[in-house]
Design a protein around this motif. Sequence first.
Motif, PDB file in Angstrom:
ATOM      1  N   TYR A  16      27.120 -41.191 -42.399  1.00 60.35           N
ATOM      2  CA  TYR A  16      26.804 -40.881 -43.802  1.00 60.35           C
ATOM      3  C   TYR A  16      27.250 -39.453 -44.137  1.00 60.35           C
ATOM      4  N   ILE A  17      26.919 -38.505 -43.248  1.00 57.91           N
ATOM      5  CA  ILE A  17      27.320 -37.107 -43.466  1.00 57.91           C
ATOM      6  C   ILE A  17      28.842 -36.985 -43.457  1.00 57.91           C
ATOM      7  N   LYS A  18      29.491 -37.696 -42.517  1.00 55.49           N
ATOM      8  CA  LYS A  18      30.951 -37.616 -42.426  1.00 55.49           C
ATOM      9  C   LYS A  18      31.605 -38.155 -43.693  1.00 55.49           C
ATOM     10  N   GLY A  41      25.594 -26.971 -42.262  1.00 57.70           N
ATOM     11  CA  GLY A  41      24.680 -27.386 -41.214  1.00 57.70           C
ATOM     12  C   GLY A  41      23.743 -28.447 -41.762  1.00 57.70           C
ATOM     13  N   GLY A  42      23.360 -29.417 -40.926  1.00 56.88           N
ATOM     14  CA  GLY A  42      22.464 -30.462 -41.398  1.00 56.88           C
ATOM     15  C   GLY A  42      23.131 -31.283 -42.474  1.00 56.88           C
ATOM     16  N   ASP A  43      22.506 -31.382 -43.651  1.00 60.34           N
ATOM     17  CA  ASP A  43      23.050 -32.185 -44.746  1.00 60.34           C
ATOM     18  C   ASP A  43      23.475 -31.330 -45.924  1.00 60.34           C
ATOM     19  N   GLU A  44      23.797 -30.046 -45.686  1.00 57.88           N
ATOM     20  CA  GLU A  44      24.205 -29.145 -46.758  1.00 57.88           C
ATOM     21  C   GLU A  44      25.698 -28.819 -46.646  1.00 57.88           C
ATOM     22  N   VAL A  48      26.932 -43.741 -51.206  1.00 60.85           N
ATOM     23  CA  VAL A  48      26.909 -42.324 -50.845  1.00 60.85           C
ATOM     24  C   VAL A  48      26.235 -41.562 -51.981  1.00 60.85           C
ATOM     25  N   LYS A  49      25.146 -40.909 -51.636  1.00 61.53           N
ATOM     26  CA  LYS A  49      24.400 -40.161 -52.654  1.00 61.53           C
ATOM     27  C   LYS A  49      24.278 -38.704 -52.229  1.00 61.53           C
ATOM     28  N   PHE A  50      24.501 -37.835 -53.160  1.00 60.34           N
ATOM     29  CA  PHE A  50      24.254 -36.416 -52.891  1.00 60.34           C
ATOM     30  C   PHE A  50      24.005 -35.695 -54.209  1.00 60.34           C
ATOM     31  N   SER A  51      23.279 -34.619 -54.124  1.00 62.16           N
ATOM     32  CA  SER A  51      23.002 -33.773 -55.287  1.00 62.16           C
ATOM     33  C   SER A  51      23.832 -32.508 -55.172  1.00 62.16           C
ATOM     34  N   PHE A  52      24.231 -31.954 -56.304  1.00 60.59           N
ATOM     35  CA  PHE A  52      24.983 -30.699 -56.238  1.00 60.59           C
ATOM     36  C   PHE A  52      24.641 -29.801 -57.417  1.00 60.59           C
ATOM     37  N   GLY A  53      24.804 -28.507 -57.175  1.00 54.01           N
ATOM     38  CA  GLY A  53      24.595 -27.501 -58.212  1.00 54.01           C
ATOM     39  C   GLY A  53      25.825 -26.618 -58.306  1.00 54.01           C
ATOM     40  N   ALA A 110      23.769 -21.579 -57.337  1.00 51.18           N
ATOM     41  CA  ALA A 110      24.188 -22.969 -57.149  1.00 51.18           C
ATOM     42  C   ALA A 110      23.147 -23.742 -56.347  1.00 51.18           C
ATOM     43  N   ASP A 111      22.541 -23.077 -55.346  1.00 53.49           N
ATOM     44  CA  ASP A 111      21.519 -23.729 -54.531  1.00 53.49           C
ATOM     45  C   ASP A 111      20.301 -24.106 -55.386  1.00 53.49           C
ATOM     46  N   GLU A 112      19.902 -23.187 -56.285  1.00 49.56           N
ATOM     47  CA  GLU A 112      18.762 -23.491 -57.159  1.00 49.56           C
ATOM     48  C   GLU A 112      19.081 -24.668 -58.075  1.00 49.56           C
ATOM     49  N   LYS A 113      20.285 -24.675 -58.644  1.00 51.48           N
ATOM     50  CA  LYS A 113      20.667 -25.777 -59.527  1.00 51.48           C
ATOM     51  C   LYS A 113      20.738 -27.095 -58.746  1.00 51.48           C
ATOM     52  N   MET A 114      21.180 -27.005 -57.507  1.00 46.24           N
ATOM     53  CA  MET A 114      21.280 -28.218 -56.694  1.00 46.24           C
ATOM     54  C   MET A 114      19.902 -28.823 -56.450  1.00 46.24           C
ATOM     55  N   TYR A 115      18.918 -27.970 -56.120  1.00 42.96           N
ATOM     56  CA  TYR A 115      17.579 -28.493 -55.879  1.00 42.96           C
ATOM     57  C   TYR A 115      16.934 -29.020 -57.160  1.00 42.96           C
ATOM     58  N   ASN A 116      17.247 -28.383 -58.305  1.00 43.58           N
ATOM     59  CA  ASN A 116      16.765 -28.942 -59.574  1.00 43.58           C
ATOM     60  C   ASN A 116      17.369 -30.320 -59.807  1.00 43.58           C
ATOM     61  N   SER A 117      18.674 -30.453 -59.531  1.00 47.27           N
ATOM     62  CA  SER A 117      19.345 -31.742 -59.691  1.00 47.27           C
ATOM     63  C   SER A 117      18.742 -32.790 -58.763  1.00 47.27           C
ATOM     64  N   LYS A 118      18.434 -32.367 -57.500  1.00 43.61           N
ATOM     65  CA  LYS A 118      17.846 -33.310 -56.540  1.00 43.61           C
ATOM     66  C   LYS A 118      16.498 -33.814 -57.044  1.00 43.61           C
ATOM     67  N   ARG A 119      15.677 -32.879 -57.574  1.00 42.00           N
ATOM     68  CA  ARG A 119      14.361 -33.296 -58.089  1.00 42.00           C
ATOM     69  C   ARG A 119      14.506 -34.261 -59.268  1.00 42.00           C
ATOM     70  N   GLU A 120      15.463 -33.953 -60.169  1.00 40.33           N
ATOM     71  CA  GLU A 120      15.654 -34.826 -61.329  1.00 40.33           C
ATOM     72  C   GLU A 120      16.143 -36.206 -60.895  1.00 40.33           C
TER      73      GLU A 120
END
Length: 646
Positions: free
Chosen positions: A534-536, A556-559, A599-604, A621-631
């Motif tokens: 999935y990550i690949k 690293g991880g899923d970022e 394939v699902k991912f959020s981005f900012g 961008a990280d803050e916007k990404m987490y807002n997008s993930k929550r939405e």
Amino acid sequence: MKKIKSVIVRYLCITSAVASVLIVVLASVLQIYRERQMTLFSTQSVFMQVEHLLGENARELAEIREEYTEECLKNAETIAYIIESRPSVLESLDELREIAEFTNVDEIHLFNTDGVIFMGTHPDYYNFSVNDGEQIGFFKRMLDDKSLKLVQEITPNTAENKYMQYSAMWSQSGDFFVQVGMSQENVISVTKKNELSYIFSLFRVNDNVELYAIDKNTGVIMGTTSKEYEGKNIGDIGIRFGKEITNSEAFYEKVNGRLSYCMFKDIGDCYIGRIVGFKEMYGGIFISVLFLAAGIIIAEIILVCFVTRFLEKEVITGIKNVNIKLMNISEGDLDERVDVHTCEEFSTLSKHINDMIISLLSSTDKISYVLEKTGVKIGVYEYSDKMRSVRFTGKVASILGLSEAEVRHFSKNSESFKTFILKRLFKISENDNIYKIYPFGKERFLKYEEFSADNSILGIIMDITEEYSGRCQLERERDIDGLTGLLNRRALDNSLEMLFAAPEKLGHGALIMIDADGLKEINDTFGHDAGDAYIKSIGDILNSFGALNSICSRQGGDEFVLLLYGFKNDDEVDDQIRSLNRIRNERTVEITGGNTVPVKFSFGVSMLDGSENYSLLLKKADEKMYNSKRERKASEIRNAKKKTNH
């Protein structure tokens, strides 16, 4: 050029200074921590004592009240018996007062069957009835039930508003009932001992430490060691009435204009708080740290003096002697030998230098023979500015790719050899003297150095192609994420640092922070191999943006991080972002067992604004990404609920 003595002393001083600062800082932090813990401990101790005093006083008050209640009833019963036994008492005020004094009561009142006082020790109360006030009205129900024996709580009496405790009971004849009043000095005294202000006064030993009792519901100060604040709201002294108080955790606040350490505890009907000023907590730390710093400085001065003396005696003198010997050798005196033996290291150095002199005296053919036998790909050559000939070992020809004709030519013409070296070797590493050479076929790498010795030039060439290629491969692997093939965090930081150092090269673009959605569910459902797939797949999507004007990285991880740059305007950048969004909504990946998941991912996104601070852009961008993930997650939950309802 600096002398080694001054360099060592300088670094010793710097190291000592840094160590001193670290020690002082660490000592300060530890003392601050210790003072804070001691303050917490003393505060908890005070809270326990306050709670204990309140409990003890409450028990004492209950016992005294119970004793007085029993005594009041007994006195009323005794007086009623005496009056019935001696009816003449009803005609004599003095005799009634003697009975009051004998029974140790303050007041005696006799009520007729209509509830009116017709006799008593205080004539001012005559003709008062049970209808003449709340206090005296307590006994009105005795008119309906002559078997009652009542004891009233301490309360102000009707006539004088004086705090008394009254008890009453009917005479055996039922012609009157006796009311006995007793002042409750002991009960009142114990009650005062239970007052918060009195208890706080027992703990007032320092003006920098204050105690407050705060009403749980209103935030009003019910008691304090600073009387002027009683009755005010806790906010008036600078403390917000909220979770800082109610969660019983210590916090710092500016109280009455002074920075203080505050801690509250829920005790009874109040929050009891202890406020300790910074001066009280940390006042002594400065002096102790100052003495510590002075002691460390003195120790460092002694250490520097000792080390300097040792260097001068054991090291510097030996180095000077070695230099004198080497200077003689460099001037051509190869009969000179180094014999410095002040320590084991200098003895070893002397031996190696002497061995080197002997080796230099050997012929070039001997060197060539030895090098051939070792199998090391290293060659040595030598020529003199005063002579045109060049002497070199056999490996020089194979390393440089020289033909036999070139060997014969260069051995007789040092200028041609120098020209060949300058044209055929290309330096690629300033620090390691590494060069690239293209004599034939694939590229090769050499380590090449020249030395001046005895008015001659001594050159050493080593073939390090395999070693250097392996090192380059390791560096590439170090910069590449093994799973996705994208840059790793280290490589991304280096790339961003170089790009943002020249903002004019960036043009229009964007920094995009990307985080995989649903990875945990895939790992839990299908296993970590499926999660890696999935990550690949996300890495493959980002690689589709891998043109000359983009950088893709797995943090690293899923970022992930995607840098788009070098575009002519923001519209072109927006097209790329829309393309990324479209791919995100359309792409699926096949994982373990032939299962296919979207394939699902959020981005900012942070648009490049000409700033050189890429860390700030990444943070946005990280803050916007987490807002997008929550939405996105909230939207998925709403959609799931709608499907369930339908």
